[in-house]
Design a protein around this motif. Structure first.
Motif, PDB file in Angstrom:
ATOM      1  N   ARG A  38       0.889  -1.050  -0.129  1.00 14.44           N
ATOM      2  CA  ARG A  38       0.075  -0.152   0.113  1.00 14.44           C
ATOM      3  C   ARG A  38       0.965   1.226  -0.087  1.00 14.44           C
ATOM      4  NH1 ARG A  38      -2.946   1.564   5.600  1.00 14.44           N
ATOM      5  NH2 ARG A  38      -0.637   1.871   6.056  1.00 14.44           N
ATOM      6  N   GLU A  39       1.771   1.357   0.920  1.00 16.38           N
ATOM      7  CA  GLU A  39       2.886   2.498   0.983  1.00 16.38           C
ATOM      8  C   GLU A  39       3.458   2.634  -0.371  1.00 16.38           C
ATOM      9  OE1 GLU A  39       2.960   4.727   3.542  1.00 16.38           O
ATOM     10  OE2 GLU A  39       1.205   3.502   4.094  1.00 16.38           O
ATOM     11  N   PHE A  41       2.441   1.730  -3.429  1.00 22.76           N
ATOM     12  CA  PHE A  41       1.605   2.391  -4.262  1.00 22.76           C
ATOM     13  C   PHE A  41       1.217   3.534  -3.910  1.00 22.76           C
ATOM     14  CE2 PHE A  41       0.262  -0.565  -7.560  1.00 22.76           C
ATOM     15  CZ  PHE A  41       0.341  -2.029  -6.856  1.00 22.76           C
ATOM     16  N   ASN A  42       1.501   4.402  -2.872  1.00 22.56           N
ATOM     17  CA  ASN A  42       0.990   5.634  -2.318  1.00 22.56           C
ATOM     18  C   ASN A  42       2.406   6.295  -2.587  1.00 22.56           C
ATOM     19  OD1 ASN A  42      -1.322   5.242  -1.732  1.00 22.56           O
ATOM     20  ND2 ASN A  42      -0.947   4.904   0.278  1.00 22.56           N
ATOM     21  N   GLY A  43       3.567   5.884  -3.210  1.00 23.94           N
ATOM     22  CA  GLY A  43       4.644   6.573  -3.518  1.00 23.94           C
ATOM     23  C   GLY A  43       5.758   6.498  -2.556  1.00 23.94           C
ATOM     24  N   VAL A  44       5.449   5.927  -1.543  1.00 25.43           N
ATOM     25  CA  VAL A  44       6.539   5.753  -0.256  1.00 25.43           C
ATOM     26  C   VAL A  44       7.602   4.942  -0.883  1.00 25.43           C
ATOM     27  CG1 VAL A  44       6.708   5.391   2.038  1.00 25.43           C
ATOM     28  CG2 VAL A  44       4.444   6.543   1.378  1.00 25.43           C
ATOM     29  N   ARG A  45       8.635   5.277  -0.462  1.00 28.87           N
ATOM     30  CA  ARG A  45       9.923   4.477  -0.937  1.00 28.87           C
ATOM     31  C   ARG A  45      11.063   4.221   0.141  1.00 28.87           C
ATOM     32  NH1 ARG A  45      10.245   7.915  -6.527  1.00 28.87           N
ATOM     33  NH2 ARG A  45       8.707   7.025  -7.678  1.00 28.87           N
ATOM     34  N   GLY A  53       4.523   4.736   7.663  1.00 33.70           N
ATOM     35  CA  GLY A  53       3.052   4.705   7.206  1.00 33.70           C
ATOM     36  C   GLY A  53       2.445   3.143   7.408  1.00 33.70           C
TER      37      GLY A  53
ATOM     38  N   MET B   1      -4.902   6.065  -3.442  1.00 35.33           N
ATOM     39  CA  MET B   1      -3.604   5.147  -3.605  1.00 35.33           C
ATOM     40  C   MET B   1      -3.298   5.185  -5.034  1.00 35.33           C
ATOM     41  SD  MET B   1      -3.382   1.297  -2.903  1.00 35.33           S
ATOM     42  CE  MET B   1      -4.467   1.105  -4.203  1.00 35.33           C
ATOM     43  N   SER B   2      -2.045   5.475  -5.472  1.00 38.31           N
ATOM     44  CA  SER B   2      -1.744   5.410  -7.015  1.00 38.31           C
ATOM     45  C   SER B   2      -0.052   5.427  -6.892  1.00 38.31           C
ATOM     46  CB  SER B   2      -2.316   6.258  -7.819  1.00 38.31           C
ATOM     47  OG  SER B   2      -1.564   7.667  -7.656  1.00 38.31           O
ATOM     48  N   TYR B   4       2.817   7.414  -7.083  1.00 39.29           N
ATOM     49  CA  TYR B   4       2.798   8.895  -6.803  1.00 39.29           C
ATOM     50  C   TYR B   4       4.166   9.542  -7.044  1.00 39.29           C
ATOM     51  CZ  TYR B   4       0.640  12.893  -4.747  1.00 39.29           C
ATOM     52  OH  TYR B   4       0.235  14.252  -4.252  1.00 39.29           O
ATOM     53  N   PRO B  11       5.861  12.066   2.271  1.00 32.93           N
ATOM     54  CA  PRO B  11       5.653  11.344   0.997  1.00 32.93           C
ATOM     55  C   PRO B  11       4.293  10.612   0.566  1.00 32.93           C
ATOM     56  CG  PRO B  11       6.730   9.965   3.096  1.00 32.93           C
ATOM     57  CD  PRO B  11       6.359  11.454   3.348  1.00 32.93           C
ATOM     58  N   ARG B  15      -2.200   9.769   3.528  1.00 34.46           N
ATOM     59  CA  ARG B  15      -1.839   9.061   4.586  1.00 34.46           C
ATOM     60  C   ARG B  15      -3.101   9.232   5.576  1.00 34.46           C
ATOM     61  NH1 ARG B  15       1.531   7.750   9.608  1.00 34.46           N
ATOM     62  NH2 ARG B  15       3.014   9.089   8.795  1.00 34.46           N
TER      63      ARG B  15
END
Lengths: 163, 163
Positions: A38-39, A41-45, A53, B1-2, B4, B11, B15
């Motif tokens: 999920r993270e 996909f939300n752009g969290v890297r 998150g 959620m994409s 991003y 980030p 959230r």
DNA sequence: CAGCTAAGTCTAGTTGACAGACTCAGGTGC
DNA sequence: GCACCTGAGTCTGTCAACTAGACTTAGCTG
């Protein structure tokens, strides 16, 4: 796999020992992994952001990230902030990105059955027109298939029936 | 959620502390539960058959069934074979049935990335025309949305932002 | 070299899974 | 009434994974 009539000796004639669902679950079928995805996909890297998150303990997060890299759903990309050492970010591969329908389905079910009374916290929209995103079941001929009851399973080319 | 852009301090600006995915995962987000649901969708209803199909230890199975009943995804239906005592079967409720897109998505991803070289073991088809079932992402205006990159998240009515 | 900091790794306690055995509870036949 | 039956649980000790909190690591900078 459909809602199926149980008036047979073998309750599930399509019970296979190489079930694709089970194969998928072996890779992603537990809470922390889904939250990591999920993270992603939300752009969290980054590790710390993933941890913030997901709420996962560091050991769990570290193990899940390593696993997802090993399985090819995430890849490591080096980065370096000025003043810091070289580090890795985690990004979805195509294999990981193809999990998107699963993630959206999870969200929509949660929106419908488990969300607060105010409604869903996040709404996914089509970037070009702004309309909400939906998941649809249909067949290759273009028919809508609104219910599991209109689905008929067939054994596929790789079928290996279980005991 | 994409997928991003990560060039921001936070980030993930979307959230939320009441994430629907996380709500769903709290109910179904682990292997044994998914396998029980798979069996239920395959028409398997009885304890012994569930156990044979899932491979779950009895204690695990018993606990998962009880939980799914408690959460309203399964309901107990009494039955009695001649010569035996009264017992309960487990059947999907509408709430449980609505998990179908998740199950199909899991299967399709597994078909694509984890199946044996011979191909998928089970193919879901449209009962009326025989064509294979597909999962499609589209928007409420009817546009196809083939990739997470064409999805824009928006805060919904129930949004509660996380720390 | 000391300080910094993000990304891990470690440790002891807790929780859940696991294999195998045992129990339970209605029905049946004697 | 009792013994037997059997599917659906329940129990138990062992093992594996999670957990909270602390500690370590590894490059960069001054």
């Amino acid at each position: 796999m459909s809602a199926y009539d149980a008036s047979m000796t073998e309750p599930n004639p399509f019970r296979v020992e190489n079930c694709s669902i089970e194969r998928t679950l072996a890779v992603v079928g537990e809470k922390w992994t889904f939250l990591v995805l999920r993270e992603a996909f939300n752009g969290v890297r980054r590790f710390a952001d993933m941890q913030a998150g997901t709420g996962a303990p560091r050991q769990v997060l570290s193990a899940r990230l390593a696993r997802l890299v090993e399985e090819g759903l995430l890849r490591k990309v080096p980065y370096r902030e000025p003043g810091s050492r070289r580090r890795d970010e985690y990004r979805l591969t195509q294999k990981g990105l193809d999990l998107y329908p699963i993630m959206v389905s999870l969200m929509h079910w949660g929106d419908r059955y488990e969300a607060d009374p105010d409604g869903p916290p996040v709404v996914l929209t089509h970037r070009d027109c702004g309309s909400p995103i939906e998941i649809a079941l249909r067949c290759a001929d273009g028919h809508e298939v609104p219910s599991p009851r209109e689905v008929t399973p067939r054994l596929g080319p790789g079928a290996r029936l279980a005991g």
